[in-house]
Design a protein around this motif. Sequence first.
Motif, PDB file in Angstrom:
ATOM      1  N   MET A   1      44.145  34.956  48.759  1.00  0.00           N
ATOM      2  CA  MET A   1      44.539  36.359  48.915  1.00  0.00           C
ATOM      3  C   MET A   1      43.538  37.280  48.241  1.00  0.00           C
ATOM      4  O   MET A   1      43.168  37.049  47.090  1.00  0.00           O
ATOM      5  CB  MET A   1      45.943  36.586  48.359  1.00  0.00           C
ATOM      6  N   LYS A   2      43.116  38.298  48.993  1.00  0.00           N
ATOM      7  CA  LYS A   2      42.202  39.303  48.441  1.00  0.00           C
ATOM      8  C   LYS A   2      42.994  40.530  48.014  1.00  0.00           C
ATOM      9  O   LYS A   2      43.978  40.883  48.660  1.00  0.00           O
ATOM     10  CB  LYS A   2      41.155  39.709  49.489  1.00  0.00           C
ATOM     11  N   HIS A   3      42.523  41.185  46.943  1.00  0.00           N
ATOM     12  CA  HIS A   3      43.237  42.338  46.387  1.00  0.00           C
ATOM     13  C   HIS A   3      42.273  43.454  46.030  1.00  0.00           C
ATOM     14  O   HIS A   3      41.086  43.224  45.804  1.00  0.00           O
ATOM     15  CB  HIS A   3      43.953  41.953  45.081  1.00  0.00           C
ATOM     16  N   LEU A   4      42.841  44.659  45.896  1.00  0.00           N
ATOM     17  CA  LEU A   4      42.121  45.799  45.335  1.00  0.00           C
ATOM     18  C   LEU A   4      43.018  46.411  44.261  1.00  0.00           C
ATOM     19  O   LEU A   4      44.232  46.544  44.477  1.00  0.00           O
ATOM     20  CB  LEU A   4      41.819  46.825  46.429  1.00  0.00           C
ATOM     21  N   THR A   5      42.413  46.765  43.120  1.00  0.00           N
ATOM     22  CA  THR A   5      43.200  47.393  42.055  1.00  0.00           C
ATOM     23  C   THR A   5      43.000  48.907  42.092  1.00  0.00           C
ATOM     24  O   THR A   5      42.082  49.414  42.731  1.00  0.00           O
ATOM     25  CB  THR A   5      42.781  46.890  40.659  1.00  0.00           C
ATOM     26  N   ARG A   6      43.867  49.624  41.373  1.00  0.00           N
ATOM     27  CA  ARG A   6      43.789  51.080  41.279  1.00  0.00           C
ATOM     28  C   ARG A   6      42.442  51.537  40.704  1.00  0.00           C
ATOM     29  O   ARG A   6      41.953  52.608  41.016  1.00  0.00           O
ATOM     30  CB  ARG A   6      44.905  51.570  40.357  1.00  0.00           C
ATOM     31  N   THR A   7      41.863  50.697  39.847  1.00  0.00           N
ATOM     32  CA  THR A   7      40.582  51.077  39.248  1.00  0.00           C
ATOM     33  C   THR A   7      39.403  50.699  40.154  1.00  0.00           C
ATOM     34  O   THR A   7      38.250  50.817  39.745  1.00  0.00           O
ATOM     35  CB  THR A   7      40.414  50.382  37.879  1.00  0.00           C
ATOM     36  N   GLY A   8      39.697  50.221  41.369  1.00  0.00           N
ATOM     37  CA  GLY A   8      38.636  49.963  42.334  1.00  0.00           C
ATOM     38  C   GLY A   8      38.031  48.572  42.254  1.00  0.00           C
ATOM     39  O   GLY A   8      37.060  48.261  42.943  1.00  0.00           O
ATOM     40  N   ARG A   9      38.658  47.711  41.441  1.00  0.00           N
ATOM     41  CA  ARG A   9      38.157  46.351  41.318  1.00  0.00           C
ATOM     42  C   ARG A   9      38.793  45.458  42.394  1.00  0.00           C
ATOM     43  O   ARG A   9      39.977  45.587  42.681  1.00  0.00           O
ATOM     44  CB  ARG A   9      38.537  45.831  39.921  1.00  0.00           C
ATOM     45  N   SER A  10      37.979  44.572  43.010  1.00  0.00           N
ATOM     46  CA  SER A  10      38.578  43.637  43.966  1.00  0.00           C
ATOM     47  C   SER A  10      38.522  42.228  43.383  1.00  0.00           C
ATOM     48  O   SER A  10      37.619  41.897  42.606  1.00  0.00           O
ATOM     49  CB  SER A  10      37.863  43.703  45.313  1.00  0.00           C
ATOM     50  N   PHE A  11      39.509  41.433  43.726  1.00  0.00           N
ATOM     51  CA  PHE A  11      39.523  40.037  43.268  1.00  0.00           C
ATOM     52  C   PHE A  11      40.293  39.185  44.264  1.00  0.00           C
ATOM     53  O   PHE A  11      41.080  39.702  45.064  1.00  0.00           O
ATOM     54  CB  PHE A  11      40.128  39.931  41.856  1.00  0.00           C
ATOM     55  N   THR A  12      40.037  37.887  44.228  1.00  0.00           N
ATOM     56  CA  THR A  12      40.667  36.934  45.147  1.00  0.00           C
ATOM     57  C   THR A  12      41.357  35.844  44.339  1.00  0.00           C
ATOM     58  O   THR A  12      40.800  35.364  43.351  1.00  0.00           O
ATOM     59  CB  THR A  12      39.599  36.285  46.052  1.00  0.00           C
ATOM     60  N   THR A  13      42.554  35.465  44.758  1.00  0.00           N
ATOM     61  CA  THR A  13      43.225  34.322  44.135  1.00  0.00           C
ATOM     62  C   THR A  13      43.379  33.212  45.168  1.00  0.00           C
ATOM     63  O   THR A  13      43.483  33.471  46.364  1.00  0.00           O
ATOM     64  CB  THR A  13      44.626  34.699  43.594  1.00  0.00           C
ATOM     65  N   ASN A  14      43.393  31.975  44.655  1.00  0.00           N
ATOM     66  CA  ASN A  14      43.505  30.801  45.523  1.00  0.00           C
ATOM     67  C   ASN A  14      44.566  29.844  44.993  1.00  0.00           C
ATOM     68  O   ASN A  14      44.733  29.711  43.785  1.00  0.00           O
ATOM     69  CB  ASN A  14      42.172  30.051  45.579  1.00  0.00           C
TER      70      ASN A  14
ATOM     71  N   ASP B   1      54.575  26.967  40.706  1.00  0.00           N
ATOM     72  CA  ASP B   1      53.934  27.414  39.466  1.00  0.00           C
ATOM     73  C   ASP B   1      52.424  27.523  39.625  1.00  0.00           C
ATOM     74  O   ASP B   1      51.682  27.322  38.661  1.00  0.00           O
ATOM     75  CB  ASP B   1      54.263  26.446  38.321  1.00  0.00           C
ATOM     76  N   ALA B   2      51.961  27.837  40.842  1.00  0.00           N
ATOM     77  CA  ALA B   2      50.514  27.959  41.069  1.00  0.00           C
ATOM     78  C   ALA B   2      49.951  29.118  40.245  1.00  0.00           C
ATOM     79  O   ALA B   2      50.559  30.182  40.153  1.00  0.00           O
ATOM     80  CB  ALA B   2      50.236  28.181  42.555  1.00  0.00           C
ATOM     81  N   ARG B   3      48.788  28.869  39.628  1.00  0.00           N
ATOM     82  CA  ARG B   3      48.140  29.861  38.759  1.00  0.00           C
ATOM     83  C   ARG B   3      46.688  30.026  39.148  1.00  0.00           C
ATOM     84  O   ARG B   3      46.081  29.127  39.707  1.00  0.00           O
ATOM     85  CB  ARG B   3      48.212  29.400  37.290  1.00  0.00           C
ATOM     86  N   ASP B   4      46.156  31.193  38.842  1.00  0.00           N
ATOM     87  CA  ASP B   4      44.734  31.434  39.049  1.00  0.00           C
ATOM     88  C   ASP B   4      44.320  32.632  38.196  1.00  0.00           C
ATOM     89  O   ASP B   4      45.172  33.319  37.622  1.00  0.00           O
ATOM     90  CB  ASP B   4      44.439  31.685  40.537  1.00  0.00           C
ATOM     91  N   ALA B   5      43.015  32.893  38.156  1.00  0.00           N
ATOM     92  CA  ALA B   5      42.505  34.034  37.393  1.00  0.00           C
ATOM     93  C   ALA B   5      42.817  35.337  38.134  1.00  0.00           C
ATOM     94  O   ALA B   5      42.616  35.434  39.346  1.00  0.00           O
ATOM     95  CB  ALA B   5      41.003  33.896  37.199  1.00  0.00           C
ATOM     96  N   THR B   6      43.347  36.320  37.406  1.00  0.00           N
ATOM     97  CA  THR B   6      43.573  37.670  37.935  1.00  0.00           C
ATOM     98  C   THR B   6      43.136  38.643  36.839  1.00  0.00           C
ATOM     99  O   THR B   6      42.859  38.209  35.714  1.00  0.00           O
ATOM    100  CB  THR B   6      45.069  37.922  38.254  1.00  0.00           C
ATOM    101  N   PRO B   7      43.103  39.953  37.124  1.00  0.00           N
ATOM    102  CA  PRO B   7      42.778  40.908  36.050  1.00  0.00           C
ATOM    103  C   PRO B   7      43.788  40.858  34.899  1.00  0.00           C
ATOM    104  O   PRO B   7      43.507  41.325  33.796  1.00  0.00           O
ATOM    105  CB  PRO B   7      42.831  42.268  36.757  1.00  0.00           C
ATOM    106  N   MET B   8      44.981  40.254  35.137  1.00  0.00           N
ATOM    107  CA  MET B   8      45.997  40.117  34.093  1.00  0.00           C
ATOM    108  C   MET B   8      45.651  39.006  33.111  1.00  0.00           C
ATOM    109  O   MET B   8      46.177  38.977  31.996  1.00  0.00           O
ATOM    110  CB  MET B   8      47.363  39.787  34.704  1.00  0.00           C
ATOM    111  N   GLY B   9      44.812  38.052  33.538  1.00  0.00           N
ATOM    112  CA  GLY B   9      44.484  36.942  32.650  1.00  0.00           C
ATOM    113  C   GLY B   9      43.828  35.826  33.423  1.00  0.00           C
ATOM    114  O   GLY B   9      43.903  35.796  34.656  1.00  0.00           O
ATOM    115  N   PRO B  10      43.190  34.904  32.702  1.00  0.00           N
ATOM    116  CA  PRO B  10      42.431  33.839  33.359  1.00  0.00           C
ATOM    117  C   PRO B  10      43.310  32.764  34.001  1.00  0.00           C
ATOM    118  O   PRO B  10      42.822  31.976  34.806  1.00  0.00           O
ATOM    119  CB  PRO B  10      41.609  33.239  32.216  1.00  0.00           C
TER     120      PRO B  10
END
Length: 332
Positions: free
Chosen positions: A118-131, A168-177
């Motif tokens: 899943m691809k995302h965009l944050t309010r601060t303009g940062r994009s990130f992907t989780t798998n 309980d799948a986890r991945d790195a997000t702007p909230m934490g690694p």
Amino acid sequence: MRIKALFLCLFLLVGQVGADQDTPDSPNSARPDSHAPIGVMGDHIHKEGEWMVSYRFKLMQMDGNLNGSDSVSTQQVLSNFMVSPTEMTMTGHMLGLMYAPNDNVTAMVMLPFMNKSMKHLTRTGRSFTTNANGIGDVKLSALVKLWSNENHRLHFNAGFSLPTGTIDARDATPMGPNSLLPYPMQLGSGTLDLMPGMTYSGFSDNWSWGAQAMGTLRLGENRNGYKLGSVGDLSVWGARKWNDKISTSLRLNGTTWGNISGSDARLNPRIIPTADPDLRAGSRLDLLVGLNANFGDGHRLAIEGGLPIAQSLDGFQLKTKYVLTGGWQFSF
Ligand SMILES: [Cu+2]
């Protein structure tokens, strides 16, 4: 564009092989359309003592958000949430095994390996992907013949889904690694699910048709404190047999699913809509085009792809762009 090219290839292929012989036969496993389009599960039963192994590849692409049936921009989502999903790709590799202890009952096991991105965009303009990758929920079914004659057959699908996929799948997000991923990124339901259904197929010399109704009912709450919504699924299809080896199909598939009840207390629904248990429900109608090839020595290849012709989703949710299933089946 890719999907349009695929449909074009299907029709060209049919044009190549479609013109020759027309041998009428009874609705047995010899004809290419004795199996439903490959996207339909548990569509056929086997003769006593027969085995079948199969491999299916599934792809689902989602892009952009809907509120109801209206498109919403990422900026609109971001005016309500800190993070917006923008795109999602789901792929699945599914191994299947079927065995008929007698002519009336066929047992079936499906083992899925899933990959969600899943691809995302944050309010601060940062994009990130989780798998998230791994085994999904294993499905066990008994297909019980209720009635059949030369041209028609009807069976009951008694299906169960076991909670083998992680919740309980986890991945790195702007909230934490190593953050817990929200509901649609998890690989399983976490509950034992009942999947009752009915499947009907009918045959004439060169045409066939069928319908399948299937429900998914979750038994109880999972250990993370929630229960995924029930699912109702109805497919209706028609197929044209062009010769002993090739048939093509058109299918309408309507699906409706509910919201999550309860919630995983570790997820914050104010940050991202995918963490809100009340923004999960929806319904969708897909139109699919398929091709079945029966090589006559037990081997079959099939492909089916489709586009939603209508979808309505609760709140902000990613909309489906296309779905694709390909598969190989071998009976012996
Ligand atoms: Cu089979």
